[in-house]
Design an enzyme around this catalytic site. Structure first.
Site, PDB file in Angstrom:
ATOM      1  N   ASP A  78       0.815  -1.213   0.000  1.00 36.89           N
ATOM      2  CA  ASP A  78       0.000   0.000   0.000  1.00 36.89           C
ATOM      3  C   ASP A  78       0.852   1.266   0.000  1.00 36.89           C
ATOM      4  O   ASP A  78       2.071   1.218   0.180  1.00 36.89           O
ATOM      5  CB  ASP A  78      -0.963  -0.017   1.202  1.00 36.89           C
ATOM      6  CG  ASP A  78      -0.273  -0.429   2.506  1.00 36.89           C
ATOM      7  OD1 ASP A  78       0.962  -0.382   2.577  1.00 36.89           O
ATOM      8  OD2 ASP A  78      -0.987  -0.782   3.449  1.00 36.89           O
ATOM      9  N   ASN A 117      -6.988  -2.342  14.283  1.00 39.27           N
ATOM     10  CA  ASN A 117      -8.427  -2.513  14.034  1.00 39.27           C
ATOM     11  C   ASN A 117      -8.714  -3.715  13.126  1.00 39.27           C
ATOM     12  O   ASN A 117      -9.823  -3.867  12.628  1.00 39.27           O
ATOM     13  CB  ASN A 117      -9.017  -1.230  13.424  1.00 39.27           C
ATOM     14  CG  ASN A 117      -8.438  -0.904  12.055  1.00 39.27           C
ATOM     15  OD1 ASN A 117      -7.629  -1.661  11.510  1.00 39.27           O
ATOM     16  ND2 ASN A 117      -8.846   0.223  11.484  1.00 39.27           N
ATOM     17  N   HIS A 176      -7.153  -4.342  10.232  1.00 35.77           N
ATOM     18  CA  HIS A 176      -6.918  -4.132   8.803  1.00 35.77           C
ATOM     19  C   HIS A 176      -5.691  -4.894   8.320  1.00 35.77           C
ATOM     20  O   HIS A 176      -4.807  -5.254   9.089  1.00 35.77           O
ATOM     21  CB  HIS A 176      -6.888  -2.646   8.422  1.00 35.77           C
ATOM     22  CG  HIS A 176      -5.657  -1.872   8.765  1.00 35.77           C
ATOM     23  ND1 HIS A 176      -5.728  -0.568   9.203  1.00 35.77           N
ATOM     24  CD2 HIS A 176      -4.341  -2.169   8.732  1.00 35.77           C
ATOM     25  CE1 HIS A 176      -4.499  -0.123   9.405  1.00 35.77           C
ATOM     26  NE2 HIS A 176      -3.640  -1.073   9.130  1.00 35.77           N
ATOM     27  N   GLU A 236      -9.573  -1.673   5.218  1.00 36.85           N
ATOM     28  CA  GLU A 236     -10.105  -1.284   6.519  1.00 36.85           C
ATOM     29  C   GLU A 236     -11.385  -2.063   6.846  1.00 36.85           C
ATOM     30  O   GLU A 236     -12.122  -2.477   5.945  1.00 36.85           O
ATOM     31  CB  GLU A 236     -10.452   0.210   6.490  1.00 36.85           C
ATOM     32  CG  GLU A 236      -9.228   1.129   6.374  1.00 36.85           C
ATOM     33  CD  GLU A 236      -8.562   1.431   7.715  1.00 36.85           C
ATOM     34  OE1 GLU A 236      -8.406   0.497   8.527  1.00 36.85           O
ATOM     35  OE2 GLU A 236      -8.184   2.595   7.933  1.00 36.85           O
TER      36      GLU A 236
END
Ligand code: GLP
Length: 240
Positions: free
Chosen positions: A63, A132, A134, A139
């Protein structure tokens, strides 16, 4: 699924270093997918010190932040240059990276997909875990994307990345480009490394929960060749 439960971050780093070193020696023309973040920093230092031959290796990072040029100090490309690329004999043309500053981000995602397909797909994908849940920048939410795409970043993710932006989470770009779940799940082998108490909830959801878009990393349970390297602190919230 293979699960290595190790004592601490150093032990996790040693385990993944040994694994990646072995694979690069066995497969000199490896197509390697790479993450950024605090988790792999010691791994990259160890790989750089391992004197491996990277001359035929090709890499694709997971990413990159939207808007940032590769030279921007907060970019993931700058992170990779600093921690790995400039320390090994990887050919510059063999480094695959999303360009956050591309004029047409959708076209940039398409270019990246084509480059990965041209390389024959990813042989070994190393991934980290967002607090979280991800993976890359896929996400949690109501849905996930299969393809490389542009994604708005959650505030928690921007806060987690603030360090390279002078500690100001609002300076972290509000969106990013990321490989999608298809690229993650179609890598021939995946190695997930997660350490530290801040990952404990996400690790429990990833390993012991259902496959859910609320925890993108939970989809790794469905991968046919995945290795999890998790330390004691990160596995503290697992049931039983
Ligand atoms: C970042 C990256 C992920 C990384 C994750 C965890 O935002 N996009 O690829 O795995 O967050 O980062 P860290 O290793 O710093 O906890």
């Amino acid at each position: 699924m293979t699960l290595h439960l190790v004592d601490d971050h150093d032990a996790a780093t040693a385990r993944v270093t040994a694994l990646v070193s072995h694979v690069i020696r066995e497969t000199p023309s490896l197509v390697l997918g790479l993450p950024t973040g605090r988790t792999p920093m010691a791994l990259y230092a160890a790989l750089a010190a391992a004197r491996l031959d990277w001359s035929r290796v090709r890499t694709f990072n997971l990413d990159e932040f939207s808007t940032l040029a590769p030279e921007h100090p907060g970019s993931f490309r700058a992170f990779m240059d600093e921690h790995l690329f400039r320390h090994v004999n990887l050919a510059p043309a063999s480094i695959g990276f999303l360009r956050g500053d591309a004029a047409d981000l959708a076209a940039e995602c398409g270019r990246y997909e084509a480059a990965m397909a041209d390389a024959g797909g990813i042989d070994l994908l190393l991934v980290g875990l967002g607090g979280n849940g991800h993976i890359g920048f896929n996400e949690p939410g109501e849905f996930l994307h299969a393809e490389t795409h542009v994604v708005p970043l959650h505030e928690s993710t921007r806060r987690a990345n603030a360090e390279r932006f002078g500690g100001d989470w609002r300076a972290v770009p509000a969106s990013a480009l990321t490989m999608g779940m298809r690229q993650v799940l179609s890598a021939r082998r995946v190695v997930m490394m997660a350490t530290g108490a801040s990952k404990a909830d996400a690790v429990a959801a990833m390993l012991d929960g259902p496959l859910t878009t609320r925890c993108p990393a939970s989809w790794l349970q469905a991968h046919p060749d995945v290795t999890f390297v998790i330390d004691r602190a990160a596995s503290a919230r697992r049931p039983g």
